[in-house]
Write a protein that holds these residues in place. Structure first.
Motif, PDB file in Angstrom:
ATOM      1  N   THR A 152       0.823  -1.218   0.000  1.00  0.00           N
ATOM      2  CA  THR A 152       0.000   0.000   0.000  1.00  0.00           C
ATOM      3  C   THR A 152       0.853   1.262   0.000  1.00  0.00           C
ATOM      4  O   THR A 152       0.398   2.314  -0.446  1.00  0.00           O
ATOM      5  CB  THR A 152      -0.930   0.044   1.222  1.00  0.00           C
ATOM      6  N   SER A 160       3.318   0.395   5.227  1.00  0.00           N
ATOM      7  CA  SER A 160       3.003  -0.904   4.636  1.00  0.00           C
ATOM      8  C   SER A 160       2.590  -1.903   5.709  1.00  0.00           C
ATOM      9  O   SER A 160       1.604  -2.644   5.558  1.00  0.00           O
ATOM     10  CB  SER A 160       4.208  -1.429   3.859  1.00  0.00           C
ATOM     11  N   SER A 218      -0.943  -1.437   7.031  1.00  0.00           N
ATOM     12  CA  SER A 218      -1.986  -2.013   6.177  1.00  0.00           C
ATOM     13  C   SER A 218      -2.024  -3.526   6.285  1.00  0.00           C
ATOM     14  O   SER A 218      -3.103  -4.136   6.297  1.00  0.00           O
ATOM     15  CB  SER A 218      -1.757  -1.596   4.721  1.00  0.00           C
ATOM     16  N   THR A 224      -3.845  -4.144   9.613  1.00  0.00           N
ATOM     17  CA  THR A 224      -5.173  -3.577   9.893  1.00  0.00           C
ATOM     18  C   THR A 224      -6.176  -3.708   8.761  1.00  0.00           C
ATOM     19  O   THR A 224      -7.385  -3.562   8.993  1.00  0.00           O
ATOM     20  CB  THR A 224      -5.055  -2.086  10.238  1.00  0.00           C
ATOM     21  N   LEU A 243      -6.381  -1.470   6.445  1.00  0.00           N
ATOM     22  CA  LEU A 243      -6.691  -0.076   6.128  1.00  0.00           C
ATOM     23  C   LEU A 243      -5.513   0.550   5.393  1.00  0.00           C
ATOM     24  O   LEU A 243      -4.359   0.212   5.649  1.00  0.00           O
ATOM     25  CB  LEU A 243      -6.957   0.725   7.397  1.00  0.00           C
ATOM     26  N   TYR A 244      -5.806   1.477   4.484  1.00  0.00           N
ATOM     27  CA  TYR A 244      -4.731   2.223   3.844  1.00  0.00           C
ATOM     28  C   TYR A 244      -4.050   3.121   4.883  1.00  0.00           C
ATOM     29  O   TYR A 244      -4.679   3.520   5.884  1.00  0.00           O
ATOM     30  CB  TYR A 244      -5.272   3.055   2.687  1.00  0.00           C
ATOM     31  N   PRO A 245      -2.792   3.462   4.658  1.00  0.00           N
ATOM     32  CA  PRO A 245      -2.069   4.273   5.643  1.00  0.00           C
ATOM     33  C   PRO A 245      -2.780   5.565   6.014  1.00  0.00           C
ATOM     34  O   PRO A 245      -2.741   5.981   7.181  1.00  0.00           O
ATOM     35  CB  PRO A 245      -0.725   4.532   4.954  1.00  0.00           C
ATOM     36  N   ALA A 262      -5.300   4.301   8.566  1.00  0.00           N
ATOM     37  CA  ALA A 262      -4.701   3.580   9.695  1.00  0.00           C
ATOM     38  C   ALA A 262      -3.930   4.532  10.604  1.00  0.00           C
ATOM     39  O   ALA A 262      -3.873   4.333  11.820  1.00  0.00           O
ATOM     40  CB  ALA A 262      -3.787   2.471   9.188  1.00  0.00           C
ATOM     41  N   HIS A 279      -1.961  -5.539  -1.230  1.00  0.00           N
ATOM     42  CA  HIS A 279      -1.863  -5.985   0.159  1.00  0.00           C
ATOM     43  C   HIS A 279      -3.083  -5.595   0.982  1.00  0.00           C
ATOM     44  O   HIS A 279      -3.355  -6.212   2.014  1.00  0.00           O
ATOM     45  CB  HIS A 279      -0.617  -5.380   0.802  1.00  0.00           C
ATOM     46  N   ILE A 280      -3.813  -4.578   0.550  1.00  0.00           N
ATOM     47  CA  ILE A 280      -4.982  -4.138   1.301  1.00  0.00           C
ATOM     48  C   ILE A 280      -6.021  -5.247   1.420  1.00  0.00           C
ATOM     49  O   ILE A 280      -6.855  -5.246   2.335  1.00  0.00           O
ATOM     50  CB  ILE A 280      -5.600  -2.878   0.634  1.00  0.00           C
ATOM     51  N   HIS A 330     -10.793  -1.499   4.095  1.00  0.00           N
ATOM     52  CA  HIS A 330     -10.719  -0.927   2.752  1.00  0.00           C
ATOM     53  C   HIS A 330     -10.636  -1.994   1.673  1.00  0.00           C
ATOM     54  O   HIS A 330     -11.021  -1.746   0.527  1.00  0.00           O
ATOM     55  CB  HIS A 330      -9.495  -0.003   2.643  1.00  0.00           C
ATOM     56  N   THR A 357     -12.400   5.529   0.217  1.00  0.00           N
ATOM     57  CA  THR A 357     -11.489   5.323   1.340  1.00  0.00           C
ATOM     58  C   THR A 357     -11.259   6.584   2.182  1.00  0.00           C
ATOM     59  O   THR A 357     -10.508   6.546   3.153  1.00  0.00           O
ATOM     60  CB  THR A 357     -10.115   4.818   0.851  1.00  0.00           C
TER      61      THR A 357
END
Length: 495
Positions: free
Chosen positions: A49, A56, A59, A62, A64-66, A69, A361-362, A381, A486
């Motif tokens: 991400t 990274s 994400s 969690t 979630l995108y940075p 997060a 990776h999300i 996300h 998002t």
């Protein structure tokens, strides 16, 4: 044996995608990863991400995108109220975390993990704002108990520098140590369902280490962009390339604290031969990761758990290694943002299967929760890709987004190579990959468009090609939809 499937999630640090045989590397010494690949889903094009450690990892943990997060750069703590995957699963699971955390002080159990083996120490409040000095790590104590003496004075405590640790024999490197600790965890928990995350530092710099003479640098292949300054791309990339190439034309790098202290510790960056040796050292350190993987998979086998354990292998980002005339990460280039991803799911078969398209990776957290039979929180996300694993869906039309969140007050990743690089790093970027086209957008720099189908090394920026105007508009529209969904407020150029 536990009835519910176990999860073993292994991730290295700074390991680019072309470090494994299943991604076309036919010379690297990684027998355990090769064996794992033979019974795994192999994601051909997996992206992080954000191509730097802390965002990274946020994400990965969690879903979630940075930008949501919280840790949008290194040095920012993941807040206690942001749940990790270990806090999303049933209490039936015993959850363990082993190794590099990098989401705050990693010296204590947190975020749902009750077994904890730490490898980082010496952090002060410059990692966690206002935080205390971190405690000595489990790895530090192991090295001290083995007779090694720390060499860095951090005030109240003394710690081991990366440079010193890489001089120790193979069995005392971080990855093999974590492999032993993880294997012990498996032995102790074979009768109950468990979730285990294992994260080593290798093959992150310094690239030097006990296996560094494994390969002949002159014989290792390099691609067409090796030590080649990119043209007609972002000024940030050109300035970085100028910096990394500067000592090829004379000058003494010994007084360059960034090069000698971070990017190329113990390496010769004044000649092409030196750069090739740096690459050889890096690829050799991947074998340390492989040793760790072998210890873990062997423990699953001897405990009869291989048929009931999902095993995932990936990395938090890659490394340019002289490609595009740059080192490290913090770039959308494939060598930096694209990583290996293996997923062994015994319930879906034990043979090698390749998955095309692009994967972000999300989607890891929701996919893994789905595979474990757990409910998926609605605020994540990403989405579960179980349908892809079951061959009901494909990733061919999937949009993958990668972030760079800039440097500004409160966002304090370490200072980079030069003031010029730091100045340009203030700009925020977003990258979207659609059907193997990559669009990189920024309001303060030259935007980029690459056709990965025909230009896999990203040598030809097509952003200013009039024939690509509609493609750029469509991809930018896809990115705006993603921003809306998002909650991303980064300003992007109108195209």
């Amino acid at each position: 044996m536990a009835d519910r499937p176990n999860l073993v999630f292994i991730f290295s640090d700074q390991q680019r995608y072309d470090t494994m045989a299943c991604y076309g590397n036919d010379w690297i010494n990684t027998p355990n990863l090769n064996e794992l690949a033979l019974r795994s889903f192999i994601f051909r094009n997996a992206y992080v991400t954000q191509p730097v450690c802390t965002p990274s990892r946020a994400s990965i943990m969690t879903g979630l995108y940075p930008h949501t997060a919280g840790p949008v750069l290194n040095g920012i703590q993941l807040a206690d109220e942001v749940p990790c995957i270990a806090e999303m699963v049933s209490p039936d699971y015993h959850c363990g975390y082993f190794g590099k955390w990098h989401l705050g002080h990693g010296d204590r159990p947190q975020h749902g993990f009750t077994t904890w083996v730490s490898t980082e120490d010496g952090y002060r409040g410059d990692f966690v704002r206002g935080g205390p000095l971190s405690n000595l790590s489990s790895f530090h104590r192991h090295l001290a108990d083995s007779g090694f003496q720390p060499d860095r004075d951090a005030g109240e405590i003394k710690t081991f520098t990366h440079e010193l640790r890489t001089s120790f024999p193979t069995e005392y490197q971080m990855a093999p140590y974590l492999g032993d600790q993880a294997a012990q965890f498996i032995d102790q928990n074979r009768e109950r369902p468990f979730m285990m995350y294992v994260s080593c530092l290798e093959p992150h710099a310094p690239y030097i280490g006990p296996l560094q003479d494994m390969y002949n640098p002159a014989e290792l292949p390099v691609g067409p962009t090796f030590l080649k300054k990119p043209e007609n791309v972002a000024l940030l990339h050109r300035v970085k390339a100028d910096y990394y190439l500067r000592y090829m034309n004379g000058g003494d790098p010994s007084n360059d604290s960034y090069m000698t202290g971070w990017a190329a510790v113990g390496e010769d960056v004044t000649t092409e031969a030196g750069w090739r040796a740096l690459r050889a050292h890096y690829f050799a350190s991947v074998s340390l990761v492989d040793i760790m993987v072998g210890k873990i998979t062997a423990a699953l086998e001897r405990n009869g758990l291989s048929d009931n354990t999902i095993v995932v292998f990936t990395s938090d980002h890659g490394d340019l290694l002289g490609d595009h005339a740059m080192l490290e990460k913090r770039s959308f280039y494939e060598e930096s943002a694209r990583v290996p991803l293996l997923m062994s799911v015994p319930s879906l078969g034990r043979e090698r299967r390749e998955i095309g398209g692009s994967f972000g990776h999300i989607d890891l957290v929701p996919t893994l929760l789905d595979l474990l039979g757990e409910s998926i929180p609605t605020n994540l996300h990403g989405r579960s890709r179980l349908g892809v694993l079951e061959e009901r869906e494909t990733l061919e039309d999937t949009d993958v987004v990668v972030e760079w969140n800039g440097i500004r007050p409160g966002h304090f990743d370490r200072g980079q190579a030069t003031p010029e690089v730091d100045r340009l790093n203030h700009s925020m970027w977003r990258s979207i990959i659609t059907r193997r086209w990559k669009l990189n957008l920024c309001t303060g720099d030259q935007c980029e468009l690459f056709d990965l189908n025909t230009d896999p090394y990203e040598e030809n920026n097509l952003f200013d090609d009039p024939g690509q105007r509609d493609r750029i508009r469509d991809m930018a529209a896809r990115l705006r939809v993603w921003q809306h969904v998002t909650g991303d407020t980064a300003q992007m150029p109108n195209v």
